[in-house]
Every structure is written in structure tokens, then in C-alpha cells.
Design a protein around this motif. Structure first.
Motif, mmCIF file in Angstrom:
data_model
loop_
_atom_site.group_PDB
_atom_site.id
_atom_site.type_symbol
_atom_site.label_atom_id
_atom_site.label_comp_id
_atom_site.label_asym_id
_atom_site.label_seq_id
_atom_site.Cartn_x
_atom_site.Cartn_y
_atom_site.Cartn_z
ATOM 1 N N CYS A 170 0.839 -1.196 0.000
ATOM 2 C CA CYS A 170 0.000 0.000 0.000
ATOM 3 C C CYS A 170 0.869 1.239 0.000
ATOM 4 O O CYS A 170 1.856 1.314 0.718
ATOM 5 C CB CYS A 170 -0.921 0.017 1.222
ATOM 6 S SG CYS A 170 -2.132 1.358 1.111
ATOM 7 N N GLN A 226 -0.353 4.200 0.763
ATOM 8 C CA GLN A 226 -0.901 5.170 1.725
ATOM 9 C C GLN A 226 -0.357 4.916 3.125
ATOM 10 O O GLN A 226 0.265 3.881 3.379
ATOM 11 C CB GLN A 226 -2.431 5.104 1.749
ATOM 12 C CG GLN A 226 -3.093 5.408 0.428
ATOM 13 C CD GLN A 226 -2.940 6.863 -0.027
ATOM 14 O OE1 GLN A 226 -2.244 7.665 0.604
ATOM 15 N NE2 GLN A 226 -3.564 7.192 -1.142
ATOM 16 N N ASN A 227 -0.645 5.840 4.013
ATOM 17 C CA ASN A 227 -0.085 5.763 5.364
ATOM 18 C C ASN A 227 -1.115 6.016 6.450
ATOM 19 O O ASN A 227 -0.820 6.722 7.433
ATOM 20 C CB ASN A 227 1.046 6.785 5.482
ATOM 21 C CG ASN A 227 2.380 6.064 5.568
ATOM 22 O OD1 ASN A 227 2.487 5.051 6.287
ATOM 23 N ND2 ASN A 227 3.369 6.550 4.856
ATOM 24 N N CYS A 228 -2.303 5.457 6.313
ATOM 25 C CA CYS A 228 -3.359 5.649 7.310
ATOM 26 C C CYS A 228 -2.786 5.266 8.685
ATOM 27 O O CYS A 228 -2.224 4.180 8.842
ATOM 28 C CB CYS A 228 -4.561 4.782 6.967
ATOM 29 S SG CYS A 228 -5.148 5.076 5.281
ATOM 30 N N CYS A 253 -3.494 1.754 10.335
ATOM 31 C CA CYS A 253 -3.531 0.526 9.537
ATOM 32 C C CYS A 253 -2.195 -0.226 9.525
ATOM 33 O O CYS A 253 -1.145 0.348 9.233
ATOM 34 C CB CYS A 253 -3.937 0.895 8.110
ATOM 35 S SG CYS A 253 -4.103 -0.540 7.039
ATOM 36 N N ILE A 289 -0.963 -2.312 7.457
ATOM 37 C CA ILE A 289 -0.239 -2.492 6.195
ATOM 38 C C ILE A 289 0.110 -1.147 5.551
ATOM 39 O O ILE A 289 0.379 -1.071 4.356
ATOM 40 C CB ILE A 289 -1.005 -3.421 5.215
ATOM 41 C CG1 ILE A 289 -2.380 -2.869 4.841
ATOM 42 C CG2 ILE A 289 -1.149 -4.821 5.820
ATOM 43 C CD1 ILE A 289 -3.061 -3.647 3.699
ATOM 44 N N ARG A 290 0.112 -0.088 6.341
ATOM 45 C CA ARG A 290 0.510 1.250 5.846
ATOM 46 C C ARG A 290 1.936 1.186 5.298
ATOM 47 O O ARG A 290 2.763 0.375 5.746
ATOM 48 C CB ARG A 290 0.370 2.289 6.959
ATOM 49 C CG ARG A 290 1.308 2.061 8.128
ATOM 50 C CD ARG A 290 0.795 2.746 9.388
ATOM 51 N NE ARG A 290 0.698 4.182 9.261
ATOM 52 C CZ ARG A 290 1.677 5.040 9.505
ATOM 53 N NH1 ARG A 290 2.881 4.600 9.881
ATOM 54 N NH2 ARG A 290 1.496 6.333 9.375
ATOM 55 N N GLY A 313 -4.411 -3.225 -0.405
ATOM 56 C CA GLY A 313 -3.895 -1.880 -0.213
ATOM 57 C C GLY A 313 -3.877 -1.170 -1.560
ATOM 58 O O GLY A 313 -4.232 -1.752 -2.589
HETATM 59 FE FE1 FES Z 1 -3.473 1.362 2.769
HETATM 60 FE FE2 FES Z 1 -4.328 0.547 5.054
HETATM 61 S S1 FES Z 1 -3.005 2.256 4.685
HETATM 62 S S2 FES Z 1 -4.721 -0.350 3.151
#
Ligand code: FES
Ligand code: SAM
Length: 348
Positions: free
Chosen positions: A62, A64-66, A69, A71-72, A108
């Protein structure tokens, strides 16, 4: 409080002040009454059935960096994997044999799964399993990409808005915006997907007012599906030391959404089953009508680690299906393996 619950039952809506009052003042007896009403509405629209969806977690890469989460992108401890098109087709084949007629492809935001690769995958699944629905859950894309997936044959798209509170959203999602997330949801709806939004309960700093933002946004969007689950910390994320959400509050939100959007497809989530051993059964009794057994190969299950303690990471698909089927029956419901489209969509 009962009068307010009756009003929500009758009008499918309340004002912000009324929702806030409910969330602040409901006694245990009121909550019991709320669940009575929400399960009554669920029964009116879906009888005692629970739809099954086969979940395929096909990539944990993934970009992104939520903050919540596991898997960030910045979690360097996450062991990354992605399944090939052939592996995914094999899983669909097993799932089809078990009776599944919906496959949920979740991952992701993995750019190596280009639009071309996604459309090839979607078309291949549809060619072989033409009576199945495909649900995608691969995050934020351009309208153009969504249109390509739809034209290739994808039926549904899950994209939780996560929180409709602009401030909270900003804190949790570096380099992302609530505005774009909402743009995606409106585009998906406009294109013709059956759309799923949704949110987490118990996010650090989340107030009842923020949760009412979620309810009011859902009322405006009118999605076909709503995914609601508790936030659960993951040790290798910035929120690893925070408190998670509670099952009780999550169940209340499920029940309120059932009354707000009476015919919405509402999953009883794995996250709810993770924080309470009977969480998914309780979710069904509060008004949920969908469960999503995991079809991903056991070799990758534990790598799709969004939060600590995630259940169902060791069992073969068939065992997961049997276990869920038994739980559903024990809770007084019956299993429905059909595509389970939203009613508006079926009538088109
Ligand atoms: Fe991408 Fe959770 S930060 S799936
Ligand atoms: N990338 C896609 C997206 O953005 O929609 C789908 C994958 S994402 C991992 C699926 C969902 O997992 C998110 O929408 C989020 O609500 C949930 N999730 C992620 N981390 C979580 C956590 N720590 N606790 C509970 N749910 C979490």
C-alpha cells in the motif's frame, strides 16, 4: 429515548441534536429496544437471511499511510505479498465450488496492480464465473479508473469513508483528504456501482459528534452497503498504544444505521468478531445481514494484518465457511449464498 428511537424507525432520520441525545443518554433498556427495532427492520427487508461474500485479500502493498492501519507504507515490519491473477482465479474456483457467488477483491493501494491488470483480472473472473458478483475494495482511484473497472464487469465497490469528521480525517490520513474520499464515493455511485461506505468506531479522539457526522453523511450519500467496525490498534503503527473501540458502541452504530437506511447491506465485521468472541452474532442481532468469510490462502492470511489479534487467520476456506454457517444458524438466521444484490439494483 424510546420516542426518539420510534421517530428514527418511522422517519429514517433524526437531527444532529437528536442523535447526540440518543448516544449520550440511552440506558441499557433503551439499547435493548433499539436492537429490537433494528432487527425488526432487518427482518422486514431481508427476512432471516445472511448473505455470504468470499473475501480475497490479494495484496498488502500500500502506498498510503493511514495512521491506524497495519499495512501502511511506513510499516517496514509488514511482510509484503501480492497474489497473481492465476492465484486469484484458483481461489475463485475453490470459492465457487463452495457455493460463493460474490467475490470481494480487497487490497492496499498497490500501483503494480495497474488498471490494465485489474481489468484483465475482472474480465477473467467474469468469463469463468459469469453468475458471480465482483466487489472491489482497492482504495482511491480516478473516475476514469473506476469507469474502466465497471466497464470490465465489476459490480460493487467498497470504500469506507473511515470518518466523516474533517478534522479527525486529516489527523489520521497524511497526504489524503476527506474531500477526495467523498469524491470517489460520489463518482462510484454515479458510474453505477453498488457502493459501500463505512466508518470505524472508537478511533482515538473520536467524539459522539464525529459519529453523528458519519450518520448524517451516510444519510446524504445513501450507499448500498455500509461497513462498520471497531478501531483495533496495531502494534507497529503510530496508534499502537491507543485504546480500541468497544463492541457495545459498534453494535449501537450498526443498529442506528439499520434504522437510518432500512434496506442497506450491512456486514457484521471480522473486527467486531475479533474484539468479542460472539461479536459477529451480536452484529447480526443488531441488524447486520452480511458476513465475509476469508478465502485468502492461509500462507498469506496473517500477513494481511490490519490490526492485532485478527481472527480466522489459520483456517482453510471450507472450515471458515462451515464455522460461519454454524454460527449464523445458532444465532437464529439462515445462510444465503446467492449474489445478494441490493434491492434497488436488482430492480433496475
Ligand atoms: Fe493502505 Fe491501510 S493504509 S490499506
Ligand atoms: N485500501 C482499501 C481502502 O482504502 O478502502 C481497502 C483496504 S483497507 C485495509 C480496509 C479497511 O480496513 C479500511 O477501510 C479500514 O476501515 C479497516 N482498517 C484498517 N486498519 C484498521 C484497524 N486498525 N482497525 C480496524 N479496522 C481497520
Amino acid at each position: 429515548m424510546k420516542l426518539l428511537i420510534d421517530k428514527l424507525y418511522k422517519n429514517h432520520g433524526l437531527s444532529r441534536e437528536e442523535f447526540l441525545l440518543l448516544l449520550a443518554k440511552m440506558s441499557d433498556k433503551d439499547v435493548e429496544y433499539l436492537f429490537q427495532k433494528s432487527s425488526q427492520v432487518k427482518l422486514e427487508h431481508y427476512a432471516d437471511t445472511v448473505y455470504m461474500r468470499g473475501l480475497i485479500e490479494f495484496t498488502n502493498y500500500c502506498k498510503q499511510n493511514c495512521a491506524y492501519c497495519g499495512i501502511r507504507a511506513d510499516n517496514k515490519k509488514a511482510e509484503r505479498y501480492r497474489l497473481s491473477i492465476d492465484e486469484i482465479l484458483d481461489i475463485c474456483n475453490t470459492g465457487y465450488g463452495l457455493g460463493f457467488r460474490t467475490f470481494v477483491l480487497q487490497g492496499g493501494e498497490d500501483d503494480s496492480y495497474t488498471d490494465d491488470k485489474m481489468t484483465t483480472l475482472i474480465k477473467s473472473i467474469k468469463r469463468t464465473f459469469s453468475d458471480c458478483a465482483i466487489t472491489l475494495s482497492i482504495g482511491e482511484k480516478s473516475r476514469d479508473s473506476y469507469q474502466k473497472y465497471f466497464d470490465a464487469g465489476a459490480d460493487r465497490y467498497l470504500l469506507r469513508h473511515e470518518t466523516a469528521s474533517p478534522l479527525l480525517y486529516k489527523k489520521l490520513h497524511p497526504n489524503m483528504s476527506l474531500e477526495n474520499r467523498m469524491r470517489c464515493l460520489w463518482d462510484l455511485k454515479d458510474i453505477g456501482f453498488q457502493v459501500g461506505a463505512g466508518f470505524m468506531v472508537g478511533l482515538p479522539g473520536q467524539t459522539d459528534n464525529d459519529l453523528v457526522d458519519d450518520l448524517l453523511f451516510l444519510k446524504e450519500l445513501k450507499p448500498h452497503m455500509v461497513g462498520i467496525g471497531p478501531f483495533i490498534p496495531h502494534k507497529d503503527t503510530p496508534l499502537g498504544m491507543e485504546m480500541g473501540g468497544t463492541a457495545d458502541k459498534t453494535l449501537i452504530m450498526i443498529a442506528l444505521v439499520r434504522l437510518l437506511l432500512p434496506d442497506v447491506l450491512l456486514p457484521s465485521t471480522t473486527a467486531l468478531g475479533t474484539i468479542d468472541p460472539n461479536g459477529r452474532e451480536k452484529g447480526l442481532k443488531a441488524g447486520a445481514n452480511v458476513v465475509m468469510p476469508n478465502l485468502s490462502p492461509i500462507s498469506v492470511r496473517s500477513k494481511y494484518s490490519l490490526y492485532d489479534g485478527k481472527i480466522c487467520t489459520d483456517d482453510e476456506a471450507i472450515k471458515c465457511l462451515k464455522c460461519m454457517g454454524q454460527r449464523i444458524k445458532n444465532a437464529g438466521f439462515s445462510v444465503d449464498m446467492s449474489r445478494g444484490d441490493h434491492k434497488d439494483w436488482r430492480n433496475l
